[in-house]
Design a protein around this motif. Structure first.
Motif, PDB file in Angstrom:
ATOM      1  N   ILE A 177       0.843  -1.201   0.000  1.00 66.80           N
ATOM      2  CA  ILE A 177       0.000   0.000   0.000  1.00 66.80           C
ATOM      3  C   ILE A 177       0.877   1.250   0.000  1.00 66.80           C
ATOM      4  O   ILE A 177       0.632   2.194  -0.746  1.00 66.80           O
ATOM      5  CB  ILE A 177      -0.962  -0.014   1.205  1.00 66.80           C
ATOM      6  N   LEU A 178       1.932   1.239   0.815  1.00 63.08           N
ATOM      7  CA  LEU A 178       2.854   2.380   0.824  1.00 63.08           C
ATOM      8  C   LEU A 178       3.605   2.493  -0.503  1.00 63.08           C
ATOM      9  O   LEU A 178       3.849   3.594  -0.988  1.00 63.08           O
ATOM     10  CB  LEU A 178       3.859   2.242   1.973  1.00 63.08           C
ATOM     11  N   GLY A 179       3.968   1.344  -1.069  1.00 62.78           N
ATOM     12  CA  GLY A 179       4.696   1.356  -2.325  1.00 62.78           C
ATOM     13  C   GLY A 179       3.856   1.779  -3.513  1.00 62.78           C
ATOM     14  O   GLY A 179       4.380   2.291  -4.499  1.00 62.78           O
ATOM     15  N   ALA A 180       2.560   1.595  -3.442  1.00 62.56           N
ATOM     16  CA  ALA A 180       1.688   1.940  -4.560  1.00 62.56           C
ATOM     17  C   ALA A 180       1.622   3.451  -4.775  1.00 62.56           C
ATOM     18  O   ALA A 180       1.385   3.910  -5.885  1.00 62.56           O
ATOM     19  CB  ALA A 180       0.288   1.379  -4.332  1.00 62.56           C
ATOM     20  N   THR A 181       1.828   4.215  -3.711  1.00 63.90           N
ATOM     21  CA  THR A 181       1.755   5.668  -3.851  1.00 63.90           C
ATOM     22  C   THR A 181       3.003   6.237  -4.512  1.00 63.90           C
ATOM     23  O   THR A 181       2.959   7.323  -5.058  1.00 63.90           O
ATOM     24  CB  THR A 181       1.563   6.333  -2.476  1.00 63.90           C
ATOM     25  N   SER A 182       4.098   5.517  -4.445  1.00 57.12           N
ATOM     26  CA  SER A 182       5.348   5.995  -5.019  1.00 57.12           C
ATOM     27  C   SER A 182       6.083   4.809  -5.643  1.00 57.12           C
ATOM     28  O   SER A 182       7.055   4.295  -5.091  1.00 57.12           O
ATOM     29  CB  SER A 182       6.197   6.650  -3.934  1.00 57.12           C
ATOM     30  N   LEU A 183       5.606   4.382  -6.786  1.00 57.87           N
ATOM     31  CA  LEU A 183       6.099   3.160  -7.409  1.00 57.87           C
ATOM     32  C   LEU A 183       7.580   3.243  -7.772  1.00 57.87           C
ATOM     33  O   LEU A 183       8.310   2.265  -7.607  1.00 57.87           O
ATOM     34  CB  LEU A 183       5.263   2.833  -8.644  1.00 57.87           C
ATOM     35  N   ASP A 184       8.055   4.383  -8.243  1.00 55.98           N
ATOM     36  CA  ASP A 184       9.457   4.485  -8.633  1.00 55.98           C
ATOM     37  C   ASP A 184      10.393   4.291  -7.449  1.00 55.98           C
ATOM     38  O   ASP A 184      11.409   3.598  -7.558  1.00 55.98           O
ATOM     39  CB  ASP A 184       9.730   5.814  -9.331  1.00 55.98           C
ATOM     40  N   HIS A 185      10.044   4.826  -6.289  1.00 57.62           N
ATOM     41  CA  HIS A 185      10.884   4.635  -5.112  1.00 57.62           C
ATOM     42  C   HIS A 185      10.787   3.197  -4.600  1.00 57.62           C
ATOM     43  O   HIS A 185      11.784   2.624  -4.154  1.00 57.62           O
ATOM     44  CB  HIS A 185      10.476   5.604  -3.996  1.00 57.62           C
ATOM     45  N   PHE A 186       9.602   2.620  -4.678  1.00 64.38           N
ATOM     46  CA  PHE A 186       9.407   1.240  -4.248  1.00 64.38           C
ATOM     47  C   PHE A 186      10.252   0.290  -5.096  1.00 64.38           C
ATOM     48  O   PHE A 186      10.932  -0.597  -4.564  1.00 64.38           O
ATOM     49  CB  PHE A 186       7.925   0.878  -4.340  1.00 64.38           C
ATOM     50  N   VAL A 187      10.258   0.474  -6.399  1.00 59.60           N
ATOM     51  CA  VAL A 187      11.059  -0.362  -7.288  1.00 59.60           C
ATOM     52  C   VAL A 187      12.548  -0.145  -7.024  1.00 59.60           C
ATOM     53  O   VAL A 187      13.341  -1.094  -7.058  1.00 59.60           O
ATOM     54  CB  VAL A 187      10.700  -0.075  -8.763  1.00 59.60           C
ATOM     55  N   SER A 188      12.943   1.068  -6.715  1.00 61.77           N
ATOM     56  CA  SER A 188      14.331   1.357  -6.400  1.00 61.77           C
ATOM     57  C   SER A 188      14.788   0.645  -5.135  1.00 61.77           C
ATOM     58  O   SER A 188      15.891   0.092  -5.085  1.00 61.77           O
ATOM     59  CB  SER A 188      14.519   2.865  -6.252  1.00 61.77           C
TER      60      SER A 188
END
Length: 82
Positions: free
Chosen positions: A12-23
């Motif tokens: 849920i936290l990663g969905a708001t900022s996908l580029d940072h989550f993938v990083s």
């Protein structure tokens, strides 16, 4: 059940900022897979102790660990910034 809730919260936290989550995922999973694990496997399987090959493997493990920490820290530090 706790692990599932933890993973759901992270997604849920990663969905708001996908580029940072993938990083962050790349830093914590991709870099060790590319640098650390192959060197450790080679060191355990073929490199004789105190050889040049074992020294190169150790250097790769140290480099992979350093770069994982640096990239992971940079990814987490820039999470809230756009």
């Amino acid at each position: 059940l706790t692990f599932v809730a933890f993973v759901a919260g992270i997604s849920i936290l990663g969905a708001t900022s996908l580029d940072h989550f993938v990083s962050v995922v790349g830093a914590l999973c991709g870099l060790p897979l590319a640098f650390i694990f192959p060197a450790v496997c080679h060191m355990q399987l073929t490199a004789p102790p105190r050889s040049c090959s074992a020294a190169i493997d150790l250097a790769l493990v140290l480099f992979g660990t350093l770069i994982t920490v640096v990239v992971g820290t940079m990814s987490l530090a820039t999470w809230g910034k756009t």
